[in-house]
Design a protein around this motif. Structure first.
Motif, PDB file in Angstrom:
ATOM      1  N   LYS A   2      42.355  53.813  29.720  1.00  0.00           N
ATOM      2  CA  LYS A   2      42.566  54.945  30.409  1.00  0.00           C
ATOM      3  C   LYS A   2      42.320  54.792  32.036  1.00  0.00           C
ATOM      4  CE  LYS A   2      42.259  59.696  30.122  1.00  0.00           C
ATOM      5  NZ  LYS A   2      42.019  60.705  31.188  1.00  0.00           N
ATOM      6  N   ARG A   3      43.417  55.144  32.579  1.00  0.00           N
ATOM      7  CA  ARG A   3      43.147  54.968  34.104  1.00  0.00           C
ATOM      8  C   ARG A   3      43.055  56.267  34.798  1.00  0.00           C
ATOM      9  NH1 ARG A   3      41.428  49.889  34.344  1.00  0.00           N
ATOM     10  NH2 ARG A   3      43.164  48.480  33.851  1.00  0.00           N
ATOM     11  N   SER A  16      41.268  53.320  43.139  1.00  0.00           N
ATOM     12  CA  SER A  16      42.479  53.326  42.094  1.00  0.00           C
ATOM     13  C   SER A  16      43.070  52.052  42.179  1.00  0.00           C
ATOM     14  CB  SER A  16      43.452  54.306  42.596  1.00  0.00           C
ATOM     15  OG  SER A  16      43.149  55.606  42.664  1.00  0.00           O
ATOM     16  N   GLN A  19      41.097  49.678  40.174  1.00  0.00           N
ATOM     17  CA  GLN A  19      41.083  49.678  38.639  1.00  0.00           C
ATOM     18  C   GLN A  19      42.018  48.589  38.006  1.00  0.00           C
ATOM     19  OE1 GLN A  19      40.941  54.016  36.934  1.00  0.00           O
ATOM     20  NE2 GLN A  19      42.118  54.086  38.608  1.00  0.00           N
ATOM     21  N   ILE A  20      43.120  48.498  38.897  1.00  0.00           N
ATOM     22  CA  ILE A  20      44.362  47.617  38.285  1.00  0.00           C
ATOM     23  C   ILE A  20      44.018  46.118  38.595  1.00  0.00           C
ATOM     24  CG2 ILE A  20      46.650  46.994  38.781  1.00  0.00           C
ATOM     25  CD1 ILE A  20      45.806  49.798  37.622  1.00  0.00           C
ATOM     26  N   LYS A  26      42.368  38.894  37.122  1.00  0.00           N
ATOM     27  CA  LYS A  26      43.674  39.456  37.529  1.00  0.00           C
ATOM     28  C   LYS A  26      44.533  39.277  38.876  1.00  0.00           C
ATOM     29  CE  LYS A  26      42.675  43.526  34.450  1.00  0.00           C
ATOM     30  NZ  LYS A  26      42.465  44.819  34.559  1.00  0.00           N
ATOM     31  N   GLU A  62      45.790  43.496  30.049  1.00  0.00           N
ATOM     32  CA  GLU A  62      45.545  44.822  30.632  1.00  0.00           C
ATOM     33  C   GLU A  62      46.633  44.934  31.834  1.00  0.00           C
ATOM     34  OE1 GLU A  62      41.555  44.690  32.018  1.00  0.00           O
ATOM     35  OE2 GLU A  62      40.904  44.883  29.899  1.00  0.00           O
ATOM     36  N   GLN A  65      49.664  46.266  30.147  1.00  0.00           N
ATOM     37  CA  GLN A  65      49.518  47.622  29.744  1.00  0.00           C
ATOM     38  C   GLN A  65      49.625  48.588  31.096  1.00  0.00           C
ATOM     39  OE1 GLN A  65      45.621  47.669  27.865  1.00  0.00           O
ATOM     40  NE2 GLN A  65      46.738  47.246  26.033  1.00  0.00           N
ATOM     41  N   ASP A  66      49.123  48.029  32.246  1.00  0.00           N
ATOM     42  CA  ASP A  66      49.134  48.921  33.531  1.00  0.00           C
ATOM     43  C   ASP A  66      50.643  48.697  34.208  1.00  0.00           C
ATOM     44  OD1 ASP A  66      46.600  49.836  33.198  1.00  0.00           O
ATOM     45  OD2 ASP A  66      45.819  48.085  34.381  1.00  0.00           O
TER      46      ASP A  66
END
Length: 118
Positions: A2-3, A16, A19-20, A26, A62, A65-66
């Protein structure tokens, strides 16, 4: 995962973004996709030899999903999987490019300091 949307204090938009793209791998995955456009799992493993297979799979999942990357699976044996940045993922290009430039400067300064120290 959950973001959250941070809109509370100064600096929250950075949270924010983090988070990504946070996590050791990443940003590196995004960087390689910026340079190569399409990458396979095995290519990432070669470039990121310090990243375990499990961690790489998790980071890719991830990002997918984002909505940052897309994954295409070809029904062949062995399975062929390709990853690419989505249009939304491409909006991270200026951020990752700035990180690349900063990293080049950092590496240059610190390699010069190491030469002088030896």
């Amino acid at each position: 995962m959950k973001r959250h949307i941070y809109d509370c204090n100064e600096g929250c938009p950075v949270e924010s973004t983090l988070q990504i793209i946070s996590g050791k791998w990443k940003s590196v995955i995004i960087f390689h996709l910026m340079k190569e456009e399409v990458c396979r799992f095995s290519q990432f493993q070669k470039w990121m030899n310090g990243c375990s297979r499990r961690m790489l799979a998790l980071q890719l999942q991830e990002l997918e999903q984002d909505g940052i990357i897309s994954k295409k699976i070809y029904p062949v044996v062995p399975v062929k999987t390709e990853y690419r940045l989505t249009e939304y993922g491409k909006t991270l290009t200026p951020i990752i490019s700035a990180m690349e430039e900063w990293g080049k400067k950092y590496n240059s300064i610190h390699s010069q300091q190491n030469l002088l120290a030896n």
